[in-house]
Scaffold this motif. Sequence first.
Motif, short mmCIF file in Angstrom:
data_model
loop_
_atom_site.label_atom_id
_atom_site.label_comp_id
_atom_site.label_asym_id
_atom_site.label_seq_id
_atom_site.Cartn_x
_atom_site.Cartn_y
_atom_site.Cartn_z
N GLY A 1 51.48 -53.04 15.26
CA GLY A 1 52.36 -53.24 14.13
C GLY A 1 53.80 -52.87 14.45
O GLY A 1 54.07 -51.98 15.27
N LEU A 2 54.74 -53.56 13.81
CA LEU A 2 56.17 -53.28 13.96
C LEU A 2 56.70 -52.81 12.61
O LEU A 2 56.69 -53.56 11.64
CB LEU A 2 56.93 -54.52 14.43
CG LEU A 2 56.98 -54.80 15.93
CD1 LEU A 2 57.84 -56.03 16.20
CD2 LEU A 2 57.51 -53.62 16.70
N ILE A 3 57.20 -51.57 12.57
CA ILE A 3 57.82 -51.01 11.38
C ILE A 3 59.31 -50.88 11.68
O ILE A 3 59.70 -50.06 12.52
CB ILE A 3 57.21 -49.65 11.01
CG1 ILE A 3 55.70 -49.77 10.84
CG2 ILE A 3 57.85 -49.11 9.74
CD1 ILE A 3 55.01 -48.44 10.61
N LEU A 4 60.13 -51.69 11.04
CA LEU A 4 61.56 -51.73 11.34
C LEU A 4 62.29 -50.68 10.52
O LEU A 4 62.17 -50.63 9.29
CB LEU A 4 62.12 -53.12 11.04
CG LEU A 4 61.45 -54.27 11.80
CD1 LEU A 4 62.03 -55.61 11.36
CD2 LEU A 4 61.60 -54.09 13.31
N ALA A 5 63.06 -49.83 11.20
CA ALA A 5 63.84 -48.79 10.53
C ALA A 5 65.13 -49.39 9.99
O ALA A 5 65.74 -50.27 10.61
CB ALA A 5 64.14 -47.65 11.50
N ALA B 1 54.76 -60.85 21.02
CA ALA B 1 53.84 -60.13 21.91
C ALA B 1 53.11 -59.02 21.17
O ALA B 1 51.90 -58.82 21.35
CB ALA B 1 54.62 -59.56 23.10
N MET B 2 53.84 -58.28 20.30
CA MET B 2 53.17 -57.21 19.55
C MET B 2 52.14 -57.79 18.57
O MET B 2 51.08 -57.19 18.35
CB MET B 2 54.21 -56.39 18.78
CG MET B 2 55.19 -55.64 19.68
SD MET B 2 54.42 -54.49 20.83
CE MET B 2 54.54 -55.41 22.39
N ARG B 3 52.43 -58.95 18.00
CA ARG B 3 51.47 -59.57 17.09
C ARG B 3 50.20 -59.97 17.83
O ARG B 3 49.09 -59.77 17.33
CB ARG B 3 52.11 -60.79 16.42
CG ARG B 3 51.15 -61.60 15.54
CD ARG B 3 51.88 -62.72 14.83
NE ARG B 3 52.60 -63.57 15.76
CZ ARG B 3 52.06 -64.55 16.49
NH1 ARG B 3 50.75 -64.79 16.40
NH2 ARG B 3 52.81 -65.29 17.29
N GLU B 4 50.34 -60.50 19.03
CA GLU B 4 49.18 -60.90 19.80
C GLU B 4 48.37 -59.70 20.29
O GLU B 4 47.15 -59.79 20.44
CB GLU B 4 49.61 -61.76 20.99
CG GLU B 4 50.21 -63.11 20.59
CD GLU B 4 50.63 -63.94 21.78
OE1 GLU B 4 50.44 -63.45 22.93
OE2 GLU B 4 51.15 -65.05 21.59
N LEU C 1 51.77 -43.80 15.79
CA LEU C 1 53.12 -44.33 15.63
C LEU C 1 53.95 -43.85 16.80
O LEU C 1 53.98 -42.66 17.12
CB LEU C 1 53.75 -43.85 14.31
CG LEU C 1 55.15 -44.37 14.02
CD1 LEU C 1 55.13 -45.88 13.81
CD2 LEU C 1 55.75 -43.68 12.80
N VAL C 2 54.64 -44.79 17.45
CA VAL C 2 55.51 -44.49 18.59
C VAL C 2 56.88 -45.07 18.30
O VAL C 2 57.00 -46.26 17.98
CB VAL C 2 54.95 -45.07 19.90
CG1 VAL C 2 55.90 -44.78 21.06
CG2 VAL C 2 53.58 -44.49 20.19
N LEU D 1 54.64 -49.53 16.34
CA LEU D 1 55.93 -49.16 16.93
C LEU D 1 56.95 -49.04 15.81
O LEU D 1 56.89 -49.76 14.81
CB LEU D 1 56.38 -50.20 17.95
CG LEU D 1 55.67 -50.25 19.30
CD1 LEU D 1 56.32 -51.30 20.18
CD2 LEU D 1 55.70 -48.90 19.99
N TYR D 2 57.94 -48.16 16.03
CA TYR D 2 58.97 -47.91 15.02
C TYR D 2 60.34 -48.12 15.66
O TYR D 2 61.00 -47.17 16.05
CB TYR D 2 58.83 -46.48 14.50
CG TYR D 2 59.52 -46.22 13.17
CD1 TYR D 2 59.88 -47.25 12.33
CD2 TYR D 2 59.78 -44.92 12.75
CE1 TYR D 2 60.48 -47.01 11.12
CE2 TYR D 2 60.39 -44.67 11.54
CZ TYR D 2 60.74 -45.71 10.73
OH TYR D 2 61.35 -45.47 9.53
N PRO D 3 60.81 -49.38 15.80
CA PRO D 3 62.14 -49.65 16.38
C PRO D 3 63.18 -49.82 15.28
O PRO D 3 62.89 -49.74 14.08
CB PRO D 3 61.91 -50.95 17.14
CG PRO D 3 60.92 -51.68 16.28
CD PRO D 3 60.04 -50.63 15.63
N ASP D 4 64.42 -50.08 15.70
CA ASP D 4 65.47 -50.41 14.75
C ASP D 4 65.49 -51.93 14.54
O ASP D 4 64.61 -52.65 15.00
CB ASP D 4 66.83 -49.89 15.24
CG ASP D 4 67.17 -50.40 16.64
OD1 ASP D 4 66.48 -51.32 17.13
OD2 ASP D 4 68.11 -49.87 17.25
#
Length: 451
Positions: free
Chosen positions: A242-246, A235-238, A142-143, A203-206
């Motif tokens: 994973g995208l984890i939205l805070a 782009a992350m899906r391709e 996780l970044v 990734l852990y963005p807002d």
Amino acid sequence: MEMIEMNTRERRRMTLMTRVAEGLLKLRMAAEMLVVSYRQAKRIWRRYREEGDVGLVRRGRGRSSNRTRPAAERKRAVALYVKQYGGFGPLLASEHLASDHGIKVDHETLRRWLLSAGLWASRRRREAHRAARERRPRRGDLVQIDGSEHDWFEGRGPRVVLMVMIDDATNKTLARFYEGEDTAAAYDIFDRYVCQEGLPVALYPDRDSIYVCTREACLEEELANVGPETQFARAMRELGVGLILAHSPQAKGRVERRHGLFQDRLVKEMRLLGIRTLVAANAYLDGTFLALVNARYTVKARDPTNGHQTRPTTATLALVLSWQEPRTVAKDWTLCWRNHRLQIDARHAALGLPGRRVVVAERRNGTLAILHNKRLLTFRNAPAPAAPRLRPAAPQAPHLTRRPPAADHPWRRSALIHRPVFCPPPTSYTAHSRGAENRAAATPSRAVPTT
């Protein structure tokens, strides 16, 4: 009567020594109750017999410590803080005093000096209770990624944004300045991270508009079962990231605390060096500051295994980290992109592309690519379309200037002759006057005799 100041321990000693003096308690028992040796209890008892209650007071009270720093050194340190390091925290200021001026003083000592001089105030933050989240076990699992808008140059230069990526397991940080927080900046910092560390698992963005799209899905997106997504999310899906939205800044507290570190230390370091441009700031970040931050604040992961995924090729990464939009191929095998016409080569004739949708990708370096079912198509710039033939305009009759008729024109005379005359309705006064006039006209006049 003399007033003696005692703390809790000294008052307890006085109570026990009084009981020993009265014969109610043995000295050995008093030593056990005071948790001291029997020899130390005899010394306390001797001072109590010789000096009374004053002998139980600590003798070093009111005297300066043997490790007290010289007054001249303290005065110099405070003067340097006022002159060069105003606004610095005690820890950062003590580091600069040791490295730049040779004054080695503990940050807590410096804090007490600044408090006594009125240059620092203790600040306590009371925040709502939040449950701690355990770190991920492996680096790359996780970044956290986020941008920080701040007056980084303190008015010396333009407003810029610092994009930060920090690994959740180790705190290893990557940061870079950009002109704004947009998709191009997110693409660039992610590309640099992948080239250095590898492809992260998540990734852990807002919930910024760079990472999440709030519009409703169109028909094509519903049929593809992908939902509305931004270019970065696509782009992350391709790439399989994973995208984890805070939902709050506290949820991604690790990167938020790193923002606080940068806004405190990095701003002050750039102030001392006189940095005022984006290029110079990035050079200082890459060359000096990030190495110091990672060397001091990086922790060891619980699991030494590298959790990063396999790094994609440079060409694949450049193609995915691009701006992609669908286009419909015309009957002449051309399509339009940013007011430019592109001609698909004849080698793809078997695909039957006219009327079908293809994807146009614009890479970050400005080059284009056309994809059909994730297959690259060759193309070239299409010739400009022929200008449409304009129909000749129909001849128009010459414009005649109308002149007003002269004053003696027959049209004007006929208008004066046939102009209607307004006759007011008769009233009682006008009727009476006209009746008198009629009677006077009908009666013959009589001659008046003369005498």
